[in-house]
Motif scaffolding. Structure first.
Motif, PDB file in Angstrom:
ATOM      1  N   ASP A   1       0.844  -1.200   0.000  1.00 52.52           N
ATOM      2  CA  ASP A   1       0.000   0.000   0.000  1.00 52.52           C
ATOM      3  C   ASP A   1       0.885   1.257   0.000  1.00 52.52           C
ATOM      4  OD1 ASP A   1      -2.334   1.428  -0.157  1.00 52.52           O
ATOM      5  OD2 ASP A   1      -3.060   0.966   1.840  1.00 52.52           O
TER       6      ASP A   1
ATOM      7  N   ASP B   1      -8.894   3.709   6.742  1.00 49.80           N
ATOM      8  CA  ASP B   1      -8.517   4.607   5.651  1.00 49.80           C
ATOM      9  C   ASP B   1      -9.625   4.760   4.614  1.00 49.80           C
ATOM     10  OD1 ASP B   1      -7.014   6.079   3.791  1.00 49.80           O
ATOM     11  OD2 ASP B   1      -6.198   4.270   2.888  1.00 49.80           O
TER      12      ASP B   1
ATOM     13  N   ASP C   1     -10.261  -0.180   2.609  1.00 45.37           N
ATOM     14  CA  ASP C   1      -9.360  -1.045   3.368  1.00 45.37           C
ATOM     15  C   ASP C   1      -9.358  -0.596   4.831  1.00 45.37           C
ATOM     16  OD1 ASP C   1      -7.996   1.294   2.876  1.00 45.37           O
ATOM     17  OD2 ASP C   1      -6.260   0.364   1.912  1.00 45.37           O
TER      18      ASP C   1
ATOM     19  N   ASP D   1      -6.584  -0.068   7.087  1.00 43.37           N
ATOM     20  CA  ASP D   1      -5.362   0.431   7.711  1.00 43.37           C
ATOM     21  C   ASP D   1      -5.586   1.822   8.277  1.00 43.37           C
ATOM     22  OD1 ASP D   1      -5.797   1.046   4.993  1.00 43.37           O
ATOM     23  OD2 ASP D   1      -3.799   1.910   4.839  1.00 43.37           O
TER      24      ASP D   1
ATOM     25  N   GLU E   1      -3.935   5.114   7.875  1.00 43.88           N
ATOM     26  CA  GLU E   1      -2.977   5.953   7.162  1.00 43.88           C
ATOM     27  C   GLU E   1      -2.761   7.165   8.049  1.00 43.88           C
ATOM     28  OE1 GLU E   1      -1.330   5.855   4.361  1.00 43.88           O
ATOM     29  OE2 GLU E   1      -2.210   4.144   3.293  1.00 43.88           O
TER      30      GLU E   1
ATOM     31  N   TYR F   1      -4.982  -8.137   3.307  1.00 43.99           N
ATOM     32  CA  TYR F   1      -5.167  -6.726   2.947  1.00 43.99           C
ATOM     33  C   TYR F   1      -6.449  -6.545   2.111  1.00 43.99           C
ATOM     34  CZ  TYR F   1      -4.507  -2.303   0.519  1.00 43.99           C
ATOM     35  OH  TYR F   1      -4.694  -1.047  -0.007  1.00 43.99           O
TER      36      TYR F   1
HETATM   37 CA   LIG Z   1      -5.085   2.197   2.681  1.00 37.92          CA
END
Ligand SMILES: [Ca+2]
Ligand SMILES: [Ca+2]
Ligand SMILES: [Ca+2]
Length: 843
Positions: free
Chosen positions: A421, A449, A452, A454, A456, A534
C-alpha cells in the motif's frame, strides 16, 4: 432515466438514416478503432503493476457507451488478479493506412517478449500474437492471450460455444483444482494474494466452456460479441472464483515451441444500426431551493441532434403531472466524447415535485423546497464516519457493522520492507522496538482509511484537522451516536449527550497521540503485514485472529492457553521517521488540543505536549537535512502548520514564517493555496485581508475560466483516481471566499458543486453521495461491503474516472473499481466541511 416508447415512425426514420452509414471500424485520430456504438481501445490505457487498478487497461471495448471489456493482453494465468504480473508495453505503433496498432509486450521477470497486432477487419478486429523466440519453458501452459468481460453486464445473459447454449452465472459456482505452488507464476514483487493454509498448493479455475466460436449475449444486441479462433481453443473462465472483483475471461494458451504468428482471434462486437446514446440529463437529485439558479446539463451523443426545447412537469397531489414550463436548449459545445447543451429552468420556483422531459426522455422526480439541503451531511456524519471508527465494536439496530478489530495489536515492521500500500520501512526501525516485536498501546482510536482497514497516519491527521475545522467554524451539536471508549462500543442512532463531532476528534486524536507518545514520532501507517488479508472483505474484526503472534508456535497453531497463535496475521507499524509528517501532526495536535479542552482535558494537554515537542524536533531534523530534502517539506503543509501553531500559541515567529511561505505560494499555485490563506483572516489584521483581495479577484477569473473549460464549471480531474476530492475542495473554497469577500465571489457559484455531486455530471445522473439524493443516488460503492454490491450511507464516490483518450465512466452496477467508487475517510470528512459550509451559506 426512463425512456418513453418511441413511435414506430421514429424507429423507421432512424433505420433508414443509418442504412446509408457504413459500420466498418475505422482507426480514428484519437488512435482507437471506432464505429457508432463500438470503440476498441488498444493500449491507450496501460497496466502499471503497482498501485493502479489493473482492470483499467489493455485492449478495451466500449460497447454502446459502456466499457464492457478490458484486460486484453498476453497474461500468465487463467484469471489474473490485481497483484499478478502485468506486461510492460514498451512500444506501441499506430499505422492508420494499414488500420493496425502493433504493441510490444514484455515480462521482465521471465525475459519473455511478445508482439500483439490488432487490425481492423470489416466490422471487427483481428488480434494476432507474434513470438520471435519460443515461449520460455516455464511459461508453457501458463502464457496465453486473455480478454475480460464485465460480469454485471453479462450475468443472466446467454452464450454459445460452438453452438452449445448456456447462460452467464449471476454468482460464481465454478469448478477448480489445486496445483503445487511450484507451478504458479510469480506475482508482482513476489507478493502472495492467498493463504494456502499450509497446503503448498494454489487454486486454479477450470474453464466453463471450450471451443472455437464463442458468441456472447445473442439475447442482448448491445452486448453481443462474437469471438472466433481457428488456430487455438477459446476457453471461458469466471475470475470471481479467486477474487470477487474478477471478470469473465476468454483465453487461449500460446502454443509451446513455436515462433512467428502463434495465435489469431477475430473479435466482432455488434453495432446496433442507428444506435444513438440516450441523452444523460444532469440535474440535482437532491433538488433545489426555490430562489437558486437551476440549470440542467444534457450530455448528448455527437450523432444526436439537439432539440429546441425541454419541459418541466409538476406532479400534483392527485398524482397527475402537468407541464408548467418550457425553455430553450442552449448549446455549450463538445467536451471529449460527447456534445453538451443546457436547459435553464430557474424561473420555476414554486415548491413542489417535478421532473424534466427532454424529447422522449423523462427524468425521475426531484423537489423544489427551501429545506432540500438540510440533511446533505447527516448520512456521512451519523453512519459512514462512525462505521469507520477503528478498534471499536460498531452496532446499528439489529446489525453489527464490525466487531473490535486488531486486538492482537501492532508489531514493529522489519527494516527494509516494501509495502503493497505504497509504504516502506527504511534501513532502521527509528524506534526502541525490534523487528516483529509488539508495540503495545497502538490499538486505540483512529479511522479506517477507506475500503481497506489500515490507519494511514497522513490521512488521519487530515481527518482530525477536518473535524476540528468543522467544529470551530460551525459548532455542530448534532448527537446521534453513542460512543464509549471504555466499552470500545459505538451504537448508531443512540444519542449520548455528547456532540458526535467532539467524539470523532477524540477518537482520531487517541490513536495519533498514542503513536507520538509510544513510538516517539508519527508512524507512516499501521497496516496489514500480509497481502492475503489486505484485500479482506467482511467484518474488520476477522482480519486478524485477535491473538498476538507467537514465533514459538507452528504456522496455524494456537497456544494451549488460547492467548497467542502462530498465525502471521498481526498488523505492522511502519515507523521510519518523517519530520514532514511530524510537522503536520504538530499542526493537528495544536488544533485538536483546543477543541478537546473542556471535554477531554487530559487528552487536550497530551496533544499540546506532543505538538510542541514534534514541532521542535521536526524543525531541528529538517534543518540538519540536506537542502534538497528540506525543500520537499517547505510547501503547504509547513505553511498550514505555522498558521495553526500561531493560532494555538500566539507566538510571532510562527506567523512570520507563515507569511514568508504564503505569498510566493499564492503566486505559484493560487487555486490550491487560497483556502489556507483565507483560514488566517480571522486571526490577522485588516491589512492582511486587503493584501489578499487581488488574489481573490484572480481566483474569480479562475472560477469563470472553468465555465469555458467544461460544461459543468467545476475542476474535472483526469487522473487514475477520479476528481470529486478537488471538486469538494473547490466548493469549500468558494463558500469561504463568499464569506470573506462577498463583493467578489458570489454565493451562487457554490451550486455548481452541489449540482455536480448530486447528479449533474457526465456518464449518468445519479448522486455521488450514497443514499443522499432523493430519488436516485448511486447504488454501489467500493466500501468494505462491496462484495455485496452495496454501499455505506454517506460515502462520497471519487466520481467519473477518465479513461484515455476520451471516456468518462462511473459504473453503478460494479463497485470494484476504486478509482471511481471508493470513499476515503479523508475525502468524506472534506465533504463534511463542504456540506457544513454550504448549509451555512444557505442560511
Ligand atoms: Ca489504505
Ligand atoms: Ca454522541
Ligand atoms: Ca494475530
Amino acid at each position: 432515466m426512463k425512456r418513453l416508447k418511441s413511435s414506430p415512425f421514429i424507429v423507421l426514420l432512424l433505420a433508414t438514416f443509418n442504412y446509408a452509414s457504413g459500420q466498418d471500424l475505422i482507426l480514428n485520430d484519437l488512435e482507437y478503432f471506432e464505429t457508432q456504438g463500438v470503440n476498441i481501445l488498444v493500449y491507450n490505457n496501460l497496466f502499471t503493476g503497482g498501485f493502479n487498478d489493473e482492470k483499467n487497461a489493455g485492449i478495451e471495448l466500449i460497447h454502446h457507451g459502456v466499457r464492457t471489456s478490458q484486460g486484453g493482453a498476453v497474461r500468465l494465468s487463467n484469471t489474473p488478479e490485481q497483484w499478478d504480473l502485468v506486461p510492460e508495453i514498451s512500444n506501441r505503433t499506430v499505422n492508420k493506412t494499414a488500420k493496425t496498432i502493433e504493441s510490444d509486450l514484455r515480462y521482465a521477470d521471465y525475459d519473455f517478449d511478445s508482439r500483439v497486432v490488432v487490425t481492423a477487419k470489416g466490422k471487427g478486429i483481428e488480434i494476432s500474437v507474434y513470438l520471435d523466440k519460443p515461449l520460455p519453458k516455464v511459461l508453457e501452459g501458463s502464457a496465453g492471450f486473455n480478454l475480460e468481460f464485465l460480469p454485471s453486464q453479462y450475468w443472466g445473459k446467454t452464450y454459445l460455444m460452438d453452438g452449445r447454449y448456456n447462460r452467464f452465472p449471476r454468482y460464481v459456482v465454478g469448478n477448480t483444482i489445486t496445483r503445487p505452488d511450484s507451478e504458479k507464476p510469480k506475482q508482482f514483487k513476489g507478493y502472495v494474494t492467498s493463504d494456502n493454509r499450509g497446503t503448498g498448493r494454489f487454486i486454479d479455475p477450470l474453464p466453463l466452456e471450450t471451443g472455437h466460436t464463442f458468441l456472447l449475449a445473442p439475447d442482448e444486441p448491445e452486448r453481443l460479441v462474437k469471438i472466433t479462433s481457428h488456430d487455438a481453443d477459446l476457453m471461458l473462465f469466471d475470475g470471481r472464483v479467486l477474487a470477487q472483483n474478477g471478470w469473465f475471461v476468454v483465453r487461449s494458451l500460446l502454443p509451446a515451441g513455436k515462433t512467428g504468428k502463434v495465435l489469431t482471434w477475430t473479435v466482432e462486437p455488434n453495432a446496433i444500426k442507428g444506435w444513438v446514446r440516450e441523452p444523460n440529463i444532469g440535474f440535482s437529485q437532491v433538488g433545489y431551493i426555490p430562489s437558486q439558479p437551476k440549470v440542467a446539463v444534457i450530455e448528448l451523443d455527437k450523432k444526436d441532434k439537439p432539440l429546441e426545447k425541454a419541459w418541466i412537469f409538476k406532479i400534483g397531489e392527485d398524482g397527475n403531472a402537468s407541464g408548467v414550463f418550457s425553455g430553450n436548449i442552449v448549446p455549450w459545445g463538445d467536451y471529449y466524447k460527447y456534445h453538451y447543451v443546457k436547459f435553464d429552468f430557474s424561473a420555476v420556483n414554486t415548491p413542489g415535485i417535478y421532473y424534466i422531459q427532454y424529447g422522449d426522455v423523462k427524468t425521475n422526480n426531484f423537489l423544489i423546497e427551501s429545506s432540500v439541503y438540510d440533511k446533505i451531511t447527516d448520512a456521512t456524519s451519523d453512519i459512514w464516519i462512525p462505521i469507520h471508527m477503528n478498534h471499536m465494536f460498531v452496532n446499528e439496530a439489529y446489525r453489527v457493522w464490525h466487531g473490535e478489530p486488531f486486538k492482537d495489536g501492532y508489531l514493529q515492521a522489519p527494516p527494509n520492507t516494501d509495502h503493497f500500500d505504497i509504504h516502506s520501512q527504511g534501513p532502521t526501525t527509528d524506534t526502541k522496538y525490534k523487528a516483529m516485536e509488539l508495540i503495545p498501546g497502538l490499538n486505540i482510536g483512529g479511522f479506517f482509511d477507506a475500503g481497506d482497514f489500515d490507519i494511514e497516519t497522513g490521512a488521519n491527521i487530515g481527518v482530525v484537522q477536518n473535524f476540528v475545522h468543522t467544529w470551530e467554524y460551525f459548532k455542530p451539536l448534532r448527537d446521534q451516536i453513542f460512543v464509549d471508549q471504555k466499552q470500545r462500543y459505538v451504537d448508531l442512532h443512540r444519542p449520548d449527550g455528547t456532540p458526535d463531532m467532539l467524539q470523532f476528534i477524540e477518537h482520531g486524536t487517541l490513536n495519533l497521540v498514542a503513536q507520538a507518545e509510544i513510538i516517539g514520532h508519527m508512524a507512516q501507517t499501521l497496516s496489514n503485514a500480509v497481502l492475503d488479508n489486505y484485500h479482506h472483505l467482511g467484518d474488520a474484526a476477522s482480519i486478524t485472529d485477535g491473538l498476538p503472534y507467537n514465533p514459538n508456535l507452528g504456522p496455524y497453531e494456537i497456544a494451549p492457553d488460547g492467548r497467542s497463535s502462530g498465525v502471521k496475521d498481526d498488523m505492522w507499524a511502519f515507523t521510519s521517521r518523517n519530520p514532514g509528517l511530524d510537522l503536520r501532526a504538530a499542526t493537528m495536535f495544536a488544533a485538536a488540543s483546543r477543541a478537546l479542552k473542556g471535554y477531554n482535558d487530559d487528552l487536550s494537554v497530551r496533544a499540546l505536549q506532543q505538538s510542541k515537542r514534534l514541532m521542535k524536533e521536526a524543525t531541528e531534523l529538517l534543518a540538519n537535512q540536506p537542502e534538497d530534502n528540506r525543500n520537499r517539506w517547505a510547501g503547504s503543509a509547513n505553511m498550514a502548520t505555522n498558521l495553526q501553531l500561531y493560532i494555538s500559541t500566539g507566538e510571532k515567529q510562527y506567523i512570520d514564517a507563515f507569511q514568508e511561505l504564503l505569498w510566493p505560494a499564492l503566486d505559484r499555485n493560487l487555486s490550491i493555496t487560497i483556502s489556507t490563506a483565507m483560514d488566517a483572516i480571522p486571526h490577522m489584521d485588516a491589512s492582511y485581508k486587503e493584501k489578499l483581495r487581488p488574489y481573490v479577484v484572480k481566483y474569480k477569473e479562475y472560477i469563470d475560466g472553468l465555465e469555458k473549460d467544461n460544461p459543468y464549471g467545476v475542476p474535472i480531474g483526469l487522473g487514475n483516481w477520479a476528481g470529486n476530492g478537488a471538486v469538494v475542495s473547490f466548493g469549500t473554497t468558494i463558500c469561504f471566499a463568499n464569506k470573506h469577500f462577498p463583493d467578489i465571489i458570489d454565493a451562487s457559484h457554490a451550486f455548481k458543486i452541489t449540482n455536480w455531486l448530486f447528479g449533474c455530471h457526465p456518464y449518468h445522473n445519479y448522486s455521488f453521495v450514497a443514499t443522499v439524493g432523493a430519488a436516485r443516488p448511486k447504488a454501489v460503492f467500493y466500501g468494505n461491503n462491496r462484495a455485496d454490491f452495496s454501499f455505506i450511507p454517506g460515502n462520497v464516490a471519487p466520481g467519473v474516472l477518465f479513461r484515455k483518450p476520451d471516456h468518462f465512466e462511473n459504473y453503478d452496477d460494479w463497485p470494484f473499481l476504486w478509482g471511481q467508487n471508493e470513499g476515503t475517510i479523508a475525502g468524506n470528512t472534506s465533504y463534511l466541511i463542504f456540506g457544513s459550509a454550504f448549509k451555512n451559506l444557505m442560511e
